[in-house]
Scaffold this motif. Structure first.
Motif, PDB file in Angstrom:
ATOM      1  N   ARG A  19       0.447  -1.427  -0.232  1.00 60.27           N
ATOM      2  CA  ARG A  19      -0.425   0.408   0.022  1.00 60.27           C
ATOM      3  C   ARG A  19       0.892   1.609  -0.162  1.00 60.27           C
ATOM      4  O   ARG A  19       0.526   2.407  -0.528  1.00 60.27           O
ATOM      5  CB  ARG A  19      -0.933  -0.195   1.626  1.00 60.27           C
ATOM      6  CG  ARG A  19      -1.858  -0.980   1.319  1.00 60.27           C
ATOM      7  CD  ARG A  19      -2.689  -0.791   2.580  1.00 60.27           C
ATOM      8  NE  ARG A  19      -4.099  -1.952   1.725  1.00 60.27           N
ATOM      9  CZ  ARG A  19      -4.529  -2.025   3.412  1.00 60.27           C
ATOM     10  NH1 ARG A  19      -5.023  -1.144   4.634  1.00 60.27           N
ATOM     11  NH2 ARG A  19      -5.397  -3.633   3.106  1.00 60.27           N
ATOM     12  N   GLU A  47      -6.869  -8.713  -0.111  1.00 62.74           N
ATOM     13  CA  GLU A  47      -6.500  -7.271  -0.557  1.00 62.74           C
ATOM     14  C   GLU A  47      -6.215  -6.886  -2.174  1.00 62.74           C
ATOM     15  O   GLU A  47      -5.788  -8.033  -2.926  1.00 62.74           O
ATOM     16  CB  GLU A  47      -5.046  -7.067  -0.597  1.00 62.74           C
ATOM     17  CG  GLU A  47      -4.849  -7.406   0.731  1.00 62.74           C
ATOM     18  CD  GLU A  47      -5.794  -6.324   1.790  1.00 62.74           C
ATOM     19  OE1 GLU A  47      -5.371  -5.627   1.662  1.00 62.74           O
ATOM     20  OE2 GLU A  47      -6.063  -6.996   2.946  1.00 62.74           O
ATOM     21  N   ARG A  50      -3.158  -4.312  -7.762  1.00 58.91           N
ATOM     22  CA  ARG A  50      -3.500  -2.884  -8.279  1.00 58.91           C
ATOM     23  C   ARG A  50      -3.092  -4.169 -10.304  1.00 58.91           C
ATOM     24  O   ARG A  50      -2.142  -4.440 -10.174  1.00 58.91           O
ATOM     25  CB  ARG A  50      -2.380  -2.140  -8.167  1.00 58.91           C
ATOM     26  CG  ARG A  50      -1.854  -1.474  -7.195  1.00 58.91           C
ATOM     27  CD  ARG A  50      -0.917  -0.380  -7.066  1.00 58.91           C
ATOM     28  NE  ARG A  50       0.322  -0.546  -6.885  1.00 58.91           N
ATOM     29  CZ  ARG A  50       1.254  -0.980  -6.004  1.00 58.91           C
ATOM     30  NH1 ARG A  50       0.389  -0.327  -4.672  1.00 58.91           N
ATOM     31  NH2 ARG A  50       2.583  -1.285  -5.800  1.00 58.91           N
TER      32      ARG A  50
END
Length: 75
Positions: A19, A47, A50
């Motif tokens: 993150r 989670e 990207r």
């Protein structure tokens, strides 16, 4: 041949680093696994991972909103 066990990964540390802008590849090297295995682990943890465009923006230190302003796109 038995399947190699994935080493224990400190979830909180890995997620915080990711993150914070670290790439999946750099984290994979840190933990001694492939980026694909680590990506699967992140998905198991729920989670978000990207995509390529978001990874490029992260590499440049931009949020999506900043990038949109830079290329003159609507929010």
């Amino acid at each position: 041949m038995p399947r190699k066990q994935m080493p224990a990964i400190a979830r909180d540390e890995a997620v915080a680093l990711y993150r914070g802008g670290r790439s999946m590849s750099s984290l994979a090297r840190k933990y001694g696994v492939s980026a694909g295995r680590l990506t699967r682990r992140f998905r198991e943890w729920g989670e978000p991972v990207r995509d390529h465009a978001a990874a490029q923006r992260a590499r440049r230190g931009m949020t999506l909103a900043e990038w949109r302003r830079r290329v003159d796109l609507p929010p």
